[in-house]
Design a protein around this motif. Sequence first.
Motif, PDB file in Angstrom:
ATOM      1  N   LYS A 130     -50.251  28.717 -24.156  1.00  0.00           N
ATOM      2  CA  LYS A 130     -50.426  27.961 -22.829  1.00  0.00           C
ATOM      3  C   LYS A 130     -51.345  28.688 -21.901  1.00  0.00           C
ATOM      4  O   LYS A 130     -52.192  28.157 -21.323  1.00  0.00           O
ATOM      5  N   GLU A 131     -51.008  29.909 -21.900  1.00  0.00           N
ATOM      6  CA  GLU A 131     -51.884  31.025 -20.968  1.00  0.00           C
ATOM      7  C   GLU A 131     -53.273  31.255 -21.634  1.00  0.00           C
ATOM      8  O   GLU A 131     -53.910  31.929 -20.740  1.00  0.00           O
ATOM      9  N   TYR A 142     -45.623  30.025 -24.864  1.00  0.00           N
ATOM     10  CA  TYR A 142     -46.052  30.408 -23.600  1.00  0.00           C
ATOM     11  C   TYR A 142     -47.660  31.234 -23.710  1.00  0.00           C
ATOM     12  O   TYR A 142     -48.611  30.932 -22.879  1.00  0.00           O
TER      13      TYR A 142
END
Length: 161
Positions: free
Chosen positions: A157-158, A154
């Motif tokens: 991805k961010e 996560y």
Amino acid sequence: MEDKTKKKKHYRPNVAAIVMSPKYPATCDVFIASRTDVEDAWQFPQGGIDKGEQPKEALFRELREEIGTDAIEIIAEYPEWVSYDFPPAIAEKMKPYDGQIQRYYLVKLKQGAKINISKGKDAEFSQYKFVPIGKIFEHVTYFKRTVYKQVLKYFRKEGYI
């Protein structure tokens, strides 16, 4: 028909910190430490949330207790609670909990912050090191890897790591 033999799991509320070195974002080295009570179990700092305590309060308290400093800057917070079950040998020591439900924070150690894990008989960690984020799974204990992969994916991805 519902299975009455399945017991509802009981998870301990917890916070966890992915502590980046002061060189972040130029270098993505992350802090891991080896537990004193489980042989060769490297992990991120983490700890329980006390009754009436907010997760961010617990984060700062746990960092003071476990690594000797709360001189950090919060970069990001994982948007959900994540849980994992303890392996049988650890579950026995952690009764009545079956595992932990955690709130993860990506933090940066401030320049000049002094890490101090030596707390005598109460020390949770025996040693620590900073490792490149891409090599983290060569070090961390097996039963935390699934959650670590989920959270790191996560943050990657961010665009944080």
